[in-house]
Design a protein around this motif. Structure first.
Motif, PDB file in Angstrom:
ATOM      1  N   LEU A  80       1.121  -1.091   0.117  1.00  0.00           N
ATOM      2  CA  LEU A  80       0.183  -0.273   0.468  1.00  0.00           C
ATOM      3  C   LEU A  80       1.425   1.309  -0.381  1.00  0.00           C
ATOM      4  O   LEU A  80       0.598   2.063  -0.736  1.00  0.00           O
ATOM      5  CB  LEU A  80      -1.249   0.217   0.991  1.00  0.00           C
ATOM      6  N   LEU A 105      -6.314   6.077   0.098  1.00  0.00           N
ATOM      7  CA  LEU A 105      -4.866   5.416   0.212  1.00  0.00           C
ATOM      8  C   LEU A 105      -4.649   6.142   1.332  1.00  0.00           C
ATOM      9  O   LEU A 105      -4.011   4.636   2.191  1.00  0.00           O
ATOM     10  CB  LEU A 105      -3.805   5.753  -0.448  1.00  0.00           C
ATOM     11  N   GLU A 108      -7.269   3.522   3.853  1.00  0.00           N
ATOM     12  CA  GLU A 108      -6.339   2.391   3.981  1.00  0.00           C
ATOM     13  C   GLU A 108      -5.499   1.995   4.746  1.00  0.00           C
ATOM     14  O   GLU A 108      -5.018   1.172   5.375  1.00  0.00           O
ATOM     15  CB  GLU A 108      -6.283   1.842   2.824  1.00  0.00           C
ATOM     16  N   ARG A 109      -4.512   3.114   4.961  1.00  0.00           N
ATOM     17  CA  ARG A 109      -3.467   3.082   5.148  1.00  0.00           C
ATOM     18  C   ARG A 109      -3.696   3.081   7.430  1.00  0.00           C
ATOM     19  O   ARG A 109      -2.985   2.292   8.459  1.00  0.00           O
ATOM     20  CB  ARG A 109      -1.804   4.200   5.517  1.00  0.00           C
TER      21      ARG A 109
END
Length: 209
Positions: A80, A105, A108-109
């Motif tokens: 990622l 992103l 999601e991190r």
């Protein structure tokens, strides 16, 4: 008077009390006991706790675990980060679709980092993943609080799951003492009475009952 055992004394005002000598047993306050279990399947590679009775401080290492599932999560996290770096390097500005992808992103991190924290992974390990982009095969789990070990039910090399209780920690600042009293002694005891404790090979300690 002698045959009746009568004794004479001058009347005076004084406090009536009685000293009671008995024994007691120091017991744990069970509400302070914390059971430590892994958050993920794996093998215990190293124990930093040797036996019951050992004292630990918050942040002290308890055990180190190798978990293939945790290593896989680290790979996903590194991938990622690499996708995010490539995306940001290819963008001239963060507007419109680019901004939405970058925000996705980022979310999601954060989600993956929360999963690591839930699995008792130190933030130092996460910072190392961000900086070095290499997996850490064996992760050290640390004590969430201070206390002393009351149970140790695991050995190095054991396979463990979240259903496995590895050890238990108790807070030594909260202890109970169970005293033995006879029924006729109960009438002489009131809440707040001073109590003098004498432990084996130790001095005396005065506490309020």
């Amino acid at each position: 008077r002698q045959r009746m055992g009568v004794r004479l004394a001058t009347a005076e005002a004084r406090e009536l009390n009685r000293e009671i000598r008995t024994y007691g047993e120091i017991v744990l306050d069970q509400s302070t006991v914390l059971n430590i279990a892994p958050k993920i399947d794996g093998w215990v590679k190293r124990l930093h706790v040797s036996a019951a009775g050992q004292s630990v401080q918050a942040g002290d290492p308890l055990y180190a675990i190798y978990s293939p599932a945790l290593v896989q999560r680290q790979r996903e996290y590194i991938e990622l980060l690499q996708r995010r770096d490539q995306l940001l390097a290819s963008m001239s500005n963060l507007v419109g679709q680019n901004a939405r992808v970058a925000a996705s992103l980022a979310r999601e991190r954060i989600r993956l980092r929360e999963q690591f924290v839930y699995a008792d992974v130190d933030r130092d390990v996460l910072d190392a993943l961000d900086a070095k982009r290499r997996t850490v095969d064996i992760v050290t789990v640390r004590a969430p609080r201070a206390g002393f070990v009351t149970r140790l039910d695991v050995r190095e090399g054991d396979y463990v799951t979240p259903a496995t209780t590895l050890l238990s920690l108790a807070d030594a600042a909260a202890l109970w003492i169970d005293f033995e009293l006879y029924p006729d002694q109960l009438a002489w005891v009131r809440e707040g009475d001073p109590v003098e404790l004498r432990a084996q090979n130790a001095g005396r300690t005065r506490v309020r009952g």
